[in-house]
Motif scaffolding. Structure first.
Motif, PDB file in Angstrom:
ATOM      1  N   THR A  18      34.499-100.889 -20.911  1.00 54.68           N
ATOM      2  CA  THR A  18      35.520-100.215 -21.707  1.00 54.68           C
ATOM      3  C   THR A  18      35.968 -98.886 -21.120  1.00 54.68           C
ATOM      4  OG1 THR A  18      33.749 -99.449 -23.094  1.00 54.68           O
ATOM      5  CG2 THR A  18      35.095-101.239 -23.951  1.00 54.68           C
ATOM      6  N   ILE A  19      35.106 -98.209 -20.386  1.00 52.33           N
ATOM      7  CA  ILE A  19      35.504 -96.880 -19.921  1.00 52.33           C
ATOM      8  C   ILE A  19      36.319 -96.959 -18.638  1.00 52.33           C
ATOM      9  CG2 ILE A  19      34.685 -94.661 -19.051  1.00 52.33           C
ATOM     10  CD1 ILE A  19      32.351 -94.919 -20.942  1.00 52.33           C
ATOM     11  N   TRP A  20      35.833 -97.577 -17.642  1.00 50.58           N
ATOM     12  CA  TRP A  20      36.506 -97.566 -16.352  1.00 50.58           C
ATOM     13  C   TRP A  20      36.036 -98.802 -15.591  1.00 50.58           C
ATOM     14  CZ3 TRP A  20      40.438 -94.611 -15.713  1.00 50.58           C
ATOM     15  CH2 TRP A  20      40.971 -94.399 -14.442  1.00 50.58           C
ATOM     16  N   GLY A  21      36.766 -99.249 -14.671  1.00 51.88           N
ATOM     17  CA  GLY A  21      36.312-100.384 -13.870  1.00 51.88           C
ATOM     18  C   GLY A  21      35.063 -99.997 -13.111  1.00 51.88           C
ATOM     19  N   CYS A  22      34.265-100.969 -12.722  1.00 58.97           N
ATOM     20  CA  CYS A  22      33.044-100.634 -11.994  1.00 58.97           C
ATOM     21  C   CYS A  22      33.348-100.634 -10.514  1.00 58.97           C
ATOM     22  CB  CYS A  22      31.933-101.634 -12.278  1.00 58.97           C
ATOM     23  SG  CYS A  22      31.898-102.131 -13.995  1.00 58.97           S
ATOM     24  N   THR A  23      34.043 -99.610 -10.044  1.00 54.35           N
ATOM     25  CA  THR A  23      34.374 -99.589  -8.623  1.00 54.35           C
ATOM     26  C   THR A  23      33.402 -98.694  -7.872  1.00 54.35           C
ATOM     27  OG1 THR A  23      35.960 -97.897  -9.175  1.00 54.35           O
ATOM     28  CG2 THR A  23      36.832-100.084  -8.714  1.00 54.35           C
ATOM     29  N   GLU A  24      33.099 -99.074  -6.675  1.00 52.65           N
ATOM     30  CA  GLU A  24      32.223 -98.288  -5.836  1.00 52.65           C
ATOM     31  C   GLU A  24      32.657 -98.571  -4.408  1.00 52.65           C
ATOM     32  OE1 GLU A  24      27.772 -98.567  -5.437  1.00 52.65           O
ATOM     33  OE2 GLU A  24      28.011 -98.310  -7.606  1.00 52.65           O
ATOM     34  N   SER A  25      32.944 -97.527  -3.641  1.00 54.12           N
ATOM     35  CA  SER A  25      33.334 -97.834  -2.269  1.00 54.12           C
ATOM     36  C   SER A  25      32.232 -97.403  -1.316  1.00 54.12           C
ATOM     37  CB  SER A  25      34.658 -97.164  -1.921  1.00 54.12           C
ATOM     38  OG  SER A  25      34.618 -95.830  -2.330  1.00 54.12           O
ATOM     39  N   SER A  26      32.147 -98.091  -0.216  1.00 56.89           N
ATOM     40  CA  SER A  26      31.052 -97.839   0.707  1.00 56.89           C
ATOM     41  C   SER A  26      31.352 -96.602   1.540  1.00 56.89           C
ATOM     42  CB  SER A  26      30.884 -99.035   1.625  1.00 56.89           C
ATOM     43  OG  SER A  26      32.094 -99.271   2.309  1.00 56.89           O
ATOM     44  N   LYS A  27      30.339 -96.046   2.138  1.00 54.01           N
ATOM     45  CA  LYS A  27      30.497 -94.844   2.927  1.00 54.01           C
ATOM     46  C   LYS A  27      30.011 -95.112   4.342  1.00 54.01           C
ATOM     47  CE  LYS A  27      29.278 -90.045   2.801  1.00 54.01           C
ATOM     48  NZ  LYS A  27      28.393 -89.061   2.244  1.00 54.01           N
ATOM     49  N   LEU A  28      30.798 -94.688   5.311  1.00 53.06           N
ATOM     50  CA  LEU A  28      30.422 -94.885   6.698  1.00 53.06           C
ATOM     51  C   LEU A  28      29.534 -93.739   7.157  1.00 53.06           C
ATOM     52  CD1 LEU A  28      33.956 -95.900   7.923  1.00 53.06           C
ATOM     53  CD2 LEU A  28      31.957 -97.390   7.958  1.00 53.06           C
ATOM     54  N   LYS A  29      28.769 -94.008   8.225  1.00 52.44           N
ATOM     55  CA  LYS A  29      27.891 -92.969   8.759  1.00 52.44           C
ATOM     56  C   LYS A  29      28.698 -91.948   9.555  1.00 52.44           C
ATOM     57  CE  LYS A  29      23.293 -93.476  10.299  1.00 52.44           C
ATOM     58  NZ  LYS A  29      22.344 -94.190  11.170  1.00 52.44           N
ATOM     59  N   LEU A  30      28.357 -90.673   9.397  1.00 55.45           N
ATOM     60  CA  LEU A  30      29.056 -89.637  10.152  1.00 55.45           C
ATOM     61  C   LEU A  30      28.646 -89.681  11.627  1.00 55.45           C
ATOM     62  CD1 LEU A  30      28.865 -86.592   7.720  1.00 55.45           C
ATOM     63  CD2 LEU A  30      30.836 -88.026   8.222  1.00 55.45           C
TER      64      LEU A  30
END
Lengths: 156, 343
Positions: A18-30
């Motif tokens: 109900t609050i927000w979509g369950c989005t999560e984006s991946s993070k690349l290594k620096l």
């Protein structure tokens, strides 16, 4: 106990829903090693090549007005140039952009002396591990020509 | 609101599990809670907002296959042709939906597309593609209830090739104008102007010291025919080295210098053409708390004209930079791929 756990799962599902979509984006290594240690040099000009998938920056020291608004074009003893070549890849965070990848080569050219209008140059090429690499004559001349023909980027 | 309803049910379930009350008492509590929820819920319906559909004027014109994707996935919010589902019209959804539509139309509206300058239309189209790719549009909460609005991989490819074609046509001629250079150095100009320097409305002034900083990225964009160098001060570089970029430490400053690109030479080399602008990001989590702790500034042309008439110009900057929230709102960080070793 099980009932409470079940309700927890139920509630977290609901709040997610109900609050927000369950989005999560991946993070690349620096990759800080792609940042060039320029020491006391400044950028003279930059460039890129889509066919070779590379990007370059020509750095220089301040001798002979190498940078500043009224840059001079002649080569004078004491000048040091470094031509750094990186790979290039699509920007992982923006479709439509390219960004430099790891360092491929660092070519150093020193103007060591001058006689009767001729300048002497010292040339050295290294890879990103600091090992000396051997460039053929044509490759060396191409770099030296790029330096003597250089057109500094317009800075404000 | 719906969540409240479920929470009421869950709550009564917990009560019954804990055996504080008798079965009968539980039933009574449940009836009271549910009926009061129902009363509030019904009242909400009367005051629910309505969404008007003003007549579409200069509508978006593009290839049919492109337009069809936008119509299905985006028009409910970003156009005057909103086609709502029955459940969109029921409170509490109607509140969320109308707020979203209002905001979405304010950002850009396919029905009044011709009011946007052509160059800005192009910028928006790339923005759209990148919002879809990042999974931010159509809004995830909306896509969950309107699964048909989701943009498929194949459709995204259609959009990508559309914008790429558009920009290639617009920018491949490159900058062929004579390259202008600053007549006097910045320091000399500063003297002439009695120490006045170009300053953005939010107080960020142009400075020259970035030329002594390290370059953290070198980038170029097909979407606007430019190439850039991105400089970082020591705090920025140290933060990248220590992998502490979310959040970035206060004092980090990033400067991006943008040039137009010249046409490619016969070997494929591209050199910078005219200087275009300089953009600055300054991290100060207190001073710039409105924009995720980053202060933004842009100075255009060799005379470094500050951009923005009101401090709120930075809202548009941070809105787009939210695409990279995980990077502390910075796009151009060096990231790993395979490192080649040339022998």
């Amino acid at each position: 106990m099980i009932a409470i756990m079940r309700t927890r799962i139920y509630m977290s599902f609901l709040s997610c829903f109900t609050i927000w979509g369950c989005t999560e984006s991946s993070k690349l290594k620096l990759a800080p090693q792609t940042i060039f240690e320029k020491e006391n040099l400044q950028v003279i000009m930059s460039g890129f090549n889509k066919r070779k998938n590379t990007s370059t920056i020509l750095y220089g020291n301040s001798i002979g007005g190498n940078f500043g608004a009224n840059k001079i074009k002649s080569l004078v003893p004491g000048q040091i140039f470094k031509l750094v070549t990186w790979g290039q890849k699509p920007n992982p965070y923006w479709f439509g952009g390219n960004i430099n990848d790891g360092i491929l080569t660092i070519e150093t050219v020193k103007i060591s002396g001058e006689e009767n209008g001729y300048v002497f140059t010292e040339y050295l090429a290294k890879n990103n591990k600091g090992d000396i690499i051997h460039k053929n004559n044509a490759e060396r001349l191409a770099t030296i020509k790029l330096i003597s023909d250089r057109k500094p980027s317009a800075f404000p | 609101m719906i969540r409240v309803f479920f929470q009421v049910i869950v709550f009564t379930k917990i009560l019954s599990d804990m055996k504080f009350f008798s079965q009968n008492q539980i039933k009574k509590i449940a009836v009271i809670l549910i009926s009061s929820w129902f009363v509030v819920y019904s009242l909400m319906q009367f005051s629910a907002p309505t969404i008007s559909d003003p007549i579409a004027t200069g509508e978006f014109k593009g290839p049919m296959e492109v337009k069809r994707i936008f119509e299905r996935a985006c028009y409910d919010c970003h156009s005057n042709e909103t086609k709502l589902q029955w459940f969109d019209k029921i409170a509490p959804f109607s509140y969320m939906v109308s707020a979203d539509i209002h905001e979405a139309r304010k950002r850009y509206n396919f029905s009044t597309w011709d009011t946007i300058a052509p160059a800005d239309q192009e910028v928006k189209l790339w923005y759209m593609v990148n919002m879809i790719e990042a999974g931010k549009m159509p809004l995830p909460k909306y896509a969950l209830l309107h699964p048909k609005a989701k943009v498929t991989e194949k459709e995204l490819l259609i959009l990508k090739s559309y914008v790429t074609g558009l920009s290639t046509r617009n920018h491949s001629p490159g900058d062929t104008m004579k390259i202008k250079v600053a007549k006097v150095s910045f320091q000399e100009r500063k003297k002439i102007n009695h120490n006045m320097v170009p300053t953005s409305i939010n107080g960020i002034s142009y400075f020259e010291d970035y030329k002594n900083w390290k370059v953290i990225a070198s980038t170029n964009r097909i979407d606007n025919g430019t190439m850039r160098l991105v400089y970082g001060n020591d705090i920025t570089v140290d933060a990248i080295r220590a992998n502490r970029i979310n959040p970035w430490p206060d004092g980090a400053i990033i400067v991006k210098v943008v040039w137009n690109v010249q046409p490619e030479d016969k070997d494929g080399n591209v050199s910078p053409g005219n200087f275009n602008n300089i953009q600055v990001m300054v991290k100060d989590h207190k001073k710039f708390s409105q924009t995720e702790g980053w202060g933004f500034a842009r100075f255009s042309g060799l005379d470094l004209k500050p951009y923005g008439d009101h401090v709120s110009f930075a809202t548009a900057c941070i809105d787009c930079h939210r695409l990279v929230t995980n990077n502390g709102f910075v796009f151009d960080v060096p990231t790993q791929k395979t490192d080649l070793v040339i022998k």
